[in-house]
Design a protein around this motif. Structure first.
Motif, PDB file in Angstrom:
ATOM      1  N   UNK A  86       0.835  -1.202   0.000  1.00  0.00           N
ATOM      2  CA  UNK A  86       0.000   0.000   0.000  1.00  0.00           C
ATOM      3  C   UNK A  86       0.872   1.255   0.000  1.00  0.00           C
ATOM      4  N   UNK A  87       0.716   2.079  -1.043  1.00  0.00           N
ATOM      5  CA  UNK A  87       1.416   3.345  -1.115  1.00  0.00           C
ATOM      6  C   UNK A  87       2.845   3.268  -1.579  1.00  0.00           C
ATOM      7  N   UNK A  88       3.282   2.138  -2.103  1.00  0.00           N
ATOM      8  CA  UNK A  88       4.682   2.033  -2.528  1.00  0.00           C
ATOM      9  C   UNK A  88       4.820   0.937  -3.577  1.00  0.00           C
ATOM     10  N   UNK A  89       5.583   1.240  -4.637  1.00  0.00           N
ATOM     11  CA  UNK A  89       5.963   0.259  -5.664  1.00  0.00           C
ATOM     12  C   UNK A  89       7.434   0.503  -5.994  1.00  0.00           C
ATOM     13  N   UNK A  90       8.165  -0.565  -6.288  1.00  0.00           N
ATOM     14  CA  UNK A  90       9.583  -0.414  -6.626  1.00  0.00           C
ATOM     15  C   UNK A  90      10.054  -1.591  -7.463  1.00  0.00           C
ATOM     16  N   UNK A  91      11.141  -1.349  -8.189  1.00  0.00           N
ATOM     17  CA  UNK A  91      11.803  -2.389  -8.961  1.00  0.00           C
ATOM     18  C   UNK A  91      13.302  -2.159  -8.903  1.00  0.00           C
ATOM     19  N   UNK A  92      14.051  -3.232  -8.973  1.00  0.00           N
ATOM     20  CA  UNK A  92      15.513  -3.165  -9.008  1.00  0.00           C
ATOM     21  C   UNK A  92      16.009  -4.151 -10.048  1.00  0.00           C
ATOM     22  N   UNK A  93      16.944  -3.709 -10.898  1.00  0.00           N
ATOM     23  CA  UNK A  93      17.455  -4.556 -11.979  1.00  0.00           C
ATOM     24  C   UNK A  93      18.965  -4.388 -12.092  1.00  0.00           C
TER      25      UNK A  93
END
Length: 213
Positions: A86-93
């Motif tokens: 809830x309230x946060x999305x992220x990705x790391x590559x």
């Protein structure tokens, strides 16, 4: 925020909301065509973050479809991880890592009964000695989620909560000792992971990045 606990050879992107007008590739659209609104927003914004992170590596936008056990399918040569709450999305590559695992959770107690499922008896004893400045049980859950996300691309099979022993350090690091045979990495059996954690803005965030050999 998440870049604070990732090495420089891992690119990341995050958002605290769902940007309007984000478009999915047709293949991605088919995945969430019948999904509830919440699932659709999580999926869409997570792909937005993933493509933002990939662009920082000089990579073009491509569909990122869920594969086995819903793990995101990355282009050849890319490893990565996605998280949302809830309230946060992220990705790391990364183009240099062997595997990456990230997770974000609300910084609040776990629901009743969950700790007994997540934590080994020894881990519960260790949590009791850490004090009360952090919701350590939620942090343990997040760390184990990151462990699984880092494990699965290498091993290709499920890893249960009880199959890794996680030790949290107040300094902002954690270690995970595998309690089952690990996959071979550069000819050696993988026995565990090292990770980092951060508590900020009402969130618990954990990350693992295993460097290439």
């Amino acid at each position: 925020m998440i870049e604070k606990i990732l090495p420089p050879w891992v690119a990341s992107a995050e958002t605290f909301g769902d940007p309007p007008g984000v478009m999915l590739f047709p293949e991605e659209e088919a995945v969430v065509a019948r999904a509830a609104d919440r699932r659709r927003r999580e999926f869409t914004t997570a792909r937005y973050c993933a493509r933002q992170a990939m662009a920082r590596l000089g990579l073009p936008p491509v569909p990122i479809l869920p594969g086995e056990h819903r793990a995101p399918g990355w282009p050849d040569g890319v490893v990565g991880s996605i998280t949302h709450c809830d309230g946060y999305r992220a990705a790391a590559v990364s183009l240099e890592a062997l595997t990456v695992g990230i997770d974000a959770e609300p910084h609040e107690p776990l629901p009743d009964g969950v700790l007994g499922v997540v934590a080994l008896p020894e881990e519960r004893e260790e949590l009791a000695r850490l004090g009360d400045q952090v919701h350590w049980e939620r942090l343990l859950f997040s760390a184990k989620e990151s462990v699984y996300k880092a494990w699965f691309p290498l091993a290709g099979r499920w890893l249960g909560f009880e199959e890794a022993h996680v030790t949290l350090a107040p300094s902002g690091t954690f270690t995970a000792r595998l309690l089952v045979p690990g996959p071979l990495v550069d000819g050696r059996e993988l026995t565990g992971f090292d990770g980092r954690w951060l508590v900020a803005d009402g969130l618990v965030i954990t990350a693992i990045a295993l460097p290439g050999v």
